[in-house]
Design an enzyme around this catalytic site. Sequence first.
Site, PDB file in Angstrom:
ATOM      1  N   GLY A 177       0.847  -1.185   0.000  1.00  0.00           N
ATOM      2  CA  GLY A 177       0.000   0.000   0.000  1.00  0.00           C
ATOM      3  C   GLY A 177       0.879   1.230   0.000  1.00  0.00           C
ATOM      4  O   GLY A 177       2.035   1.173   0.433  1.00  0.00           O
TER       5      GLY A 177
ATOM      6  N   GLN B 250       3.228   9.898   1.027  1.00  0.00           N
ATOM      7  CA  GLN B 250       4.483   9.149   1.082  1.00  0.00           C
ATOM      8  C   GLN B 250       5.369   9.416  -0.130  1.00  0.00           C
ATOM      9  O   GLN B 250       6.517   8.983  -0.161  1.00  0.00           O
ATOM     10  CB  GLN B 250       4.219   7.657   1.228  1.00  0.00           C
ATOM     11  CG  GLN B 250       3.625   7.290   2.577  1.00  0.00           C
ATOM     12  CD  GLN B 250       3.461   5.804   2.694  1.00  0.00           C
ATOM     13  OE1 GLN B 250       2.432   5.258   2.310  1.00  0.00           O
ATOM     14  NE2 GLN B 250       4.479   5.143   3.224  1.00  0.00           N
TER      15      GLN B 250
ATOM     16  N   CYS C 116       6.427  -0.013   7.188  1.00  0.00           N
ATOM     17  CA  CYS C 116       5.993   1.130   6.390  1.00  0.00           C
ATOM     18  C   CYS C 116       7.120   1.521   5.444  1.00  0.00           C
ATOM     19  O   CYS C 116       8.287   1.523   5.850  1.00  0.00           O
ATOM     20  CB  CYS C 116       5.652   2.301   7.319  1.00  0.00           C
ATOM     21  SG  CYS C 116       5.102   3.787   6.467  1.00  0.00           S
ATOM     22  N   LEU C 117       6.766   1.866   4.223  1.00  0.00           N
ATOM     23  CA  LEU C 117       7.779   2.277   3.256  1.00  0.00           C
ATOM     24  C   LEU C 117       8.443   3.591   3.662  1.00  0.00           C
ATOM     25  O   LEU C 117       9.530   3.897   3.185  1.00  0.00           O
ATOM     26  CB  LEU C 117       7.168   2.387   1.861  1.00  0.00           C
ATOM     27  CG  LEU C 117       6.629   1.070   1.294  1.00  0.00           C
ATOM     28  CD1 LEU C 117       5.958   1.296  -0.052  1.00  0.00           C
ATOM     29  CD2 LEU C 117       7.724   0.029   1.200  1.00  0.00           C
TER      30      LEU C 117
ATOM     31  N   HIS D   1      -3.917   1.342   7.998  1.00  0.00           N
ATOM     32  CA  HIS D   1      -2.587   1.949   7.906  1.00  0.00           C
ATOM     33  C   HIS D   1      -2.588   3.104   6.901  1.00  0.00           C
ATOM     34  O   HIS D   1      -2.102   4.200   7.194  1.00  0.00           O
ATOM     35  CB  HIS D   1      -1.583   0.861   7.492  1.00  0.00           C
ATOM     36  CG  HIS D   1      -0.182   1.316   7.320  1.00  0.00           C
ATOM     37  ND1 HIS D   1       0.805   1.003   8.213  1.00  0.00           N
ATOM     38  CD2 HIS D   1       0.420   2.044   6.346  1.00  0.00           C
ATOM     39  CE1 HIS D   1       1.962   1.526   7.796  1.00  0.00           C
ATOM     40  NE2 HIS D   1       1.740   2.153   6.662  1.00  0.00           N
ATOM     41  N   GLU D   2      -3.149   2.858   5.715  1.00  0.00           N
ATOM     42  CA  GLU D   2      -3.153   3.895   4.668  1.00  0.00           C
ATOM     43  C   GLU D   2      -4.074   5.059   5.035  1.00  0.00           C
ATOM     44  O   GLU D   2      -3.743   6.218   4.787  1.00  0.00           O
ATOM     45  CB  GLU D   2      -3.527   3.302   3.309  1.00  0.00           C
ATOM     46  CG  GLU D   2      -2.568   2.222   2.810  1.00  0.00           C
ATOM     47  CD  GLU D   2      -1.095   2.609   2.818  1.00  0.00           C
ATOM     48  OE1 GLU D   2      -0.760   3.796   2.654  1.00  0.00           O
ATOM     49  OE2 GLU D   2      -0.255   1.707   3.007  1.00  0.00           O
TER      50      GLU D   2
ATOM     51  N   HIS E  21      -2.213   7.320   7.320  1.00  0.00           N
ATOM     52  CA  HIS E  21      -1.276   8.208   6.607  1.00  0.00           C
ATOM     53  C   HIS E  21      -1.969   9.493   6.174  1.00  0.00           C
ATOM     54  O   HIS E  21      -1.416  10.587   6.326  1.00  0.00           O
ATOM     55  CB  HIS E  21      -0.701   7.521   5.371  1.00  0.00           C
ATOM     56  CG  HIS E  21       0.540   6.732   5.637  1.00  0.00           C
ATOM     57  ND1 HIS E  21       1.670   7.270   6.191  1.00  0.00           N
ATOM     58  CD2 HIS E  21       0.822   5.428   5.405  1.00  0.00           C
ATOM     59  CE1 HIS E  21       2.603   6.345   6.292  1.00  0.00           C
ATOM     60  NE2 HIS E  21       2.108   5.210   5.834  1.00  0.00           N
TER      61      HIS E  21
END
Length: 179
Positions: free
Chosen positions: A56, A61, A104-105, A146-147, A150
């Site tokens: 995701g 991000q 997480c990226l 999670h997304e 963000h």
Amino acid sequence: MRNASIPGTHGRVRPLTLLGKPVLHTPCEEVTDFGPELARLVDDLFATMYAAQGVGLAANQVGESLRVFVYDCPDDEDVRHLGHVVNPRLVEADGVVIRGPEGCLSLPGLEAGTERYDHAVVEGFTMTGEQVTIHGTGFFARCLQHECDHLEGKVYADRVGGWRHRRLMRQVARAPWRR
């Protein structure tokens, strides 16, 4: 044979925004223009997510403070969920709370036990303005929550408490990408 193109094949891979940058800690703006720029952003998000081997990715991000995210994520039964959501709202997060490893990226190479519900429902729109409702269970529910976090200016580290948070912050301080 596929009738549609594979998401991200026409997108460009953008640099990831890492923990500590203000755009990750500020709520994102609603999308008002559902035109070609939004379609390019969605394609870029897919390309960047695949290049980083994520499941995701939210627009902030890659430095864009817009309420958009993409996903290509399995659930606990290994069913693949693929898509994007514009102006998402997390309308349900319920069921059993499970503490599981979450990464997480924007915090590359790190993870921590994070509590999430095992069921989530997100409502929003496609890049063409069509309404969508996405139901997720298990790992996919974790991804949706999670997304959505963000886009509210939160990262999973904000949900980790006590010694887990202290350990994660020590790892962040030592991470090579922080230098």
